[in-house]
Design a protein around this motif. Structure first.
Motif, PDB file in Angstrom:
ATOM      1  N   LYS B  39       2.659  -1.932  -4.765  1.00 42.62           N
ATOM      2  CA  LYS B  39       3.103  -2.760  -5.893  1.00 42.62           C
ATOM      3  C   LYS B  39       2.449  -4.148  -5.959  1.00 42.62           C
ATOM      4  CE  LYS B  39       7.320  -1.258  -7.282  1.00 42.62           C
ATOM      5  NZ  LYS B  39       8.783  -1.242  -7.060  1.00 42.62           N
ATOM      6  N   PRO B  40       2.483  -4.971  -4.908  1.00 43.56           N
ATOM      7  CA  PRO B  40       1.954  -6.342  -5.056  1.00 43.56           C
ATOM      8  C   PRO B  40       0.433  -6.437  -5.168  1.00 43.56           C
ATOM      9  CG  PRO B  40       2.737  -5.976  -2.809  1.00 43.56           C
ATOM     10  CD  PRO B  40       3.051  -4.741  -3.579  1.00 43.56           C
ATOM     11  N   PHE B  41      -0.281  -5.327  -4.956  1.00 35.79           N
ATOM     12  CA  PHE B  41      -1.745  -5.412  -4.978  1.00 35.79           C
ATOM     13  C   PHE B  41      -2.330  -4.935  -6.307  1.00 35.79           C
ATOM     14  CE2 PHE B  41      -0.471  -4.635  -0.550  1.00 35.79           C
ATOM     15  CZ  PHE B  41      -0.889  -5.836  -0.016  1.00 35.79           C
ATOM     16  N   THR B  42      -3.493  -5.509  -6.655  1.00 38.11           N
ATOM     17  CA  THR B  42      -4.175  -5.107  -7.889  1.00 38.11           C
ATOM     18  C   THR B  42      -5.151  -3.968  -7.598  1.00 38.11           C
ATOM     19  OG1 THR B  42      -5.765  -6.842  -7.465  1.00 38.11           O
ATOM     20  CG2 THR B  42      -3.994  -7.357  -9.018  1.00 38.11           C
ATOM     21  N   MET B  43      -4.856  -3.192  -6.564  1.00 38.84           N
ATOM     22  CA  MET B  43      -5.746  -2.062  -6.249  1.00 38.84           C
ATOM     23  C   MET B  43      -5.010  -0.741  -6.454  1.00 38.84           C
ATOM     24  SD  MET B  43      -5.991  -2.307  -2.102  1.00 38.84           S
ATOM     25  CE  MET B  43      -6.439  -4.038  -1.986  1.00 38.84           C
ATOM     26  N   SER B  44      -5.810   0.341  -6.577  1.00 36.31           N
ATOM     27  CA  SER B  44      -5.242   1.667  -6.813  1.00 36.31           C
ATOM     28  C   SER B  44      -4.446   2.135  -5.594  1.00 36.31           C
ATOM     29  CB  SER B  44      -6.373   2.652  -7.090  1.00 36.31           C
ATOM     30  OG  SER B  44      -7.149   2.809  -5.916  1.00 36.31           O
ATOM     31  N   GLN B  45      -3.554   3.093  -5.837  1.00 33.78           N
ATOM     32  CA  GLN B  45      -2.757   3.631  -4.735  1.00 33.78           C
ATOM     33  C   GLN B  45      -3.646   4.328  -3.672  1.00 33.78           C
ATOM     34  OE1 GLN B  45       1.203   4.672  -6.043  1.00 33.78           O
ATOM     35  NE2 GLN B  45       1.255   6.321  -4.524  1.00 33.78           N
ATOM     36  N   PRO B  46      -4.716   5.054  -4.105  1.00 33.21           N
ATOM     37  CA  PRO B  46      -5.599   5.638  -3.091  1.00 33.21           C
ATOM     38  C   PRO B  46      -6.244   4.578  -2.180  1.00 33.21           C
ATOM     39  CG  PRO B  46      -6.001   6.672  -5.208  1.00 33.21           C
ATOM     40  CD  PRO B  46      -5.067   5.526  -5.457  1.00 33.21           C
ATOM     41  N   ALA B  47      -6.577   3.415  -2.784  1.00 37.47           N
ATOM     42  CA  ALA B  47      -7.179   2.329  -1.995  1.00 37.47           C
ATOM     43  C   ALA B  47      -6.175   1.823  -0.958  1.00 37.47           C
ATOM     44  CB  ALA B  47      -7.617   1.195  -2.908  1.00 37.47           C
ATOM     45  N   VAL B  48      -4.906   1.689  -1.383  1.00 41.20           N
ATOM     46  CA  VAL B  48      -3.858   1.265  -0.457  1.00 41.20           C
ATOM     47  C   VAL B  48      -3.670   2.330   0.624  1.00 41.20           C
ATOM     48  CG1 VAL B  48      -1.380   0.746  -0.251  1.00 41.20           C
ATOM     49  CG2 VAL B  48      -2.688  -0.238  -2.120  1.00 41.20           C
ATOM     50  N   SER B  49      -3.723   3.612   0.219  1.00 37.45           N
ATOM     51  CA  SER B  49      -3.560   4.703   1.179  1.00 37.45           C
ATOM     52  C   SER B  49      -4.636   4.659   2.259  1.00 37.45           C
ATOM     53  CB  SER B  49      -3.612   6.045   0.459  1.00 37.45           C
ATOM     54  OG  SER B  49      -2.432   6.223  -0.291  1.00 37.45           O
ATOM     55  N   LYS B  50      -5.845   4.275   1.881  1.00 40.03           N
ATOM     56  CA  LYS B  50      -6.941   4.154   2.854  1.00 40.03           C
ATOM     57  C   LYS B  50      -6.604   3.105   3.915  1.00 40.03           C
ATOM     58  CE  LYS B  50     -11.265   5.560   0.718  1.00 40.03           C
ATOM     59  NZ  LYS B  50     -12.427   5.058  -0.026  1.00 40.03           N
ATOM     60  N   HIS B  51      -6.095   1.969   3.441  1.00 40.54           N
ATOM     61  CA  HIS B  51      -5.702   0.902   4.369  1.00 40.54           C
ATOM     62  C   HIS B  51      -4.576   1.383   5.287  1.00 40.54           C
ATOM     63  CE1 HIS B  51      -8.277  -2.272   3.045  1.00 40.54           C
ATOM     64  NE2 HIS B  51      -7.816  -2.259   1.801  1.00 40.54           N
ATOM     65  N   LEU B  52      -3.642   2.147   4.704  1.00 33.67           N
ATOM     66  CA  LEU B  52      -2.527   2.667   5.501  1.00 33.67           C
ATOM     67  C   LEU B  52      -3.035   3.611   6.587  1.00 33.67           C
ATOM     68  CD1 LEU B  52       0.151   3.332   2.732  1.00 33.67           C
ATOM     69  CD2 LEU B  52       0.162   1.492   4.426  1.00 33.67           C
ATOM     70  N   LYS B  53      -4.077   4.386   6.271  1.00 31.77           N
ATOM     71  CA  LYS B  53      -4.644   5.309   7.257  1.00 31.77           C
ATOM     72  C   LYS B  53      -5.242   4.533   8.429  1.00 31.77           C
ATOM     73  CE  LYS B  53      -5.487   9.385   4.649  1.00 31.77           C
ATOM     74  NZ  LYS B  53      -6.376   9.878   3.592  1.00 31.77           N
ATOM     75  N   VAL B  54      -5.934   3.443   8.112  1.00 28.53           N
ATOM     76  CA  VAL B  54      -6.527   2.610   9.175  1.00 28.53           C
ATOM     77  C   VAL B  54      -5.419   2.069  10.081  1.00 28.53           C
ATOM     78  CG1 VAL B  54      -7.880   0.527   9.681  1.00 28.53           C
ATOM     79  CG2 VAL B  54      -8.531   1.985   7.766  1.00 28.53           C
ATOM     80  N   LEU B  55      -4.345   1.585   9.458  1.00 28.77           N
ATOM     81  CA  LEU B  55      -3.218   1.027  10.219  1.00 28.77           C
ATOM     82  C   LEU B  55      -2.546   2.120  11.066  1.00 28.77           C
ATOM     83  CD1 LEU B  55      -1.659  -1.249   7.452  1.00 28.77           C
ATOM     84  CD2 LEU B  55      -2.756  -2.047   9.557  1.00 28.77           C
ATOM     85  N   GLU B  56      -2.472   3.325  10.480  1.00 28.60           N
ATOM     86  CA  GLU B  56      -1.826   4.439  11.171  1.00 28.60           C
ATOM     87  C   GLU B  56      -2.655   4.867  12.380  1.00 28.60           C
ATOM     88  OE1 GLU B  56       0.093   8.571   9.578  1.00 28.60           O
ATOM     89  OE2 GLU B  56      -0.316   7.007   8.088  1.00 28.60           O
ATOM     90  N   ARG B  57      -3.983   4.972  12.187  1.00 29.81           N
ATOM     91  CA  ARG B  57      -4.873   5.366  13.275  1.00 29.81           C
ATOM     92  C   ARG B  57      -4.828   4.347  14.416  1.00 29.81           C
ATOM     93  NH1 ARG B  57     -10.001   5.749  10.596  1.00 29.81           N
ATOM     94  NH2 ARG B  57      -9.021   6.493   8.683  1.00 29.81           N
ATOM     95  N   ALA B  58      -4.615   3.087  14.073  1.00 34.38           N
ATOM     96  CA  ALA B  58      -4.525   2.034  15.103  1.00 34.38           C
ATOM     97  C   ALA B  58      -3.140   2.012  15.751  1.00 34.38           C
ATOM     98  CB  ALA B  58      -4.835   0.676  14.478  1.00 34.38           C
TER      99      ALA B  58
END
Lengths: 132, 132
Positions: B39-58
């Motif tokens: 919600k607070p970001f001006t990026m697409s949900q897939p773009a946010v999902s990519k960031h979430l994957k990085v956080l998850e892998r870490a």
């Protein structure tokens, strides 16, 4: 002055490499020249110099003006800012976790009392059933 | 179990991005779904999902098993390991700095005494010169 976001990006990116962390760990014990810093690694001096440039750009190390040797020095401020960022959110998380834990404890204690009351009121019935 | 070096690499690399730090900051206040996090970001949900994957892998976030919403949760352990690493070397550095500072203070105090002694012994001479 660089915006804090940029500095944190550079600090964390610089810390995301084992060689660079080893260099910082060495510099924490005292200033050292490039030759001294390269010694424990099985990589070329230019490769070490590249890592030093990343650390320098992130403001994590600086060069002394001492001629020839130009020893590198650890700059602790960006490290402090990095832990400040992490600890701020860890504390918020822990605060919420503790509150959640307190709520759960309260619920459990209420539940235990309810179960005790139920058992107390149900005792004759239970005894009756057992003797059936 | 992953070796600590690898985990620290992944943790610091994950932290080196302002969007990922903002996501962690949001999750510190409580679990949230991908939609809520985007919600607070001006990026697409897939773009946010990519960031979430990085956080998850870490290992910095995990998914709750709660069906459909699958809210993300902050995992504080890697954050703790990251600050532990930084603070260990900050403390070594500060320890050395304090020792160096103590040595400098001692040298200064000795120097001051030597200068005082010199001025004391040289007073008549200085006066003579001034009156010449």
């Amino acid at each position: 002055m660089k915006p804090t976001g940029y500095t944190l990006d550079a600090t964390f990116a610089a810390l995301a490499d084992p060689t660079r962390r080893a260099i910082l760990a060495r510099l924490a014990t005292g200033d050292a020249s490039v030759t001294e810093l390269a010694k424990p690694f099985t990589m070329s001096q230019p490769a070490v110099s590249k890592h030093l440039k990343v650390l320098e750009r992130a403001g994590l190390i600086s060069r002394s003006r001492e001629a020839q040797r130009r020893p590198r020095r650890l700059e602790p401020r960006p490290l402090g800012e990095a832990t400040d960022w992490i600890e701020r959110y860890r504390r918020i998380w822990e605060g919420n976790f503790k509150r959640l834990d307190a709520v759960l404890q309260e619920l459990k204690s209420k539940e235990r009392k309810a179960v005790d009351a139920l058992l107390e009121s149900g005792k004759p019935k239970l005894k009756k059933r057992r003797t059936r």
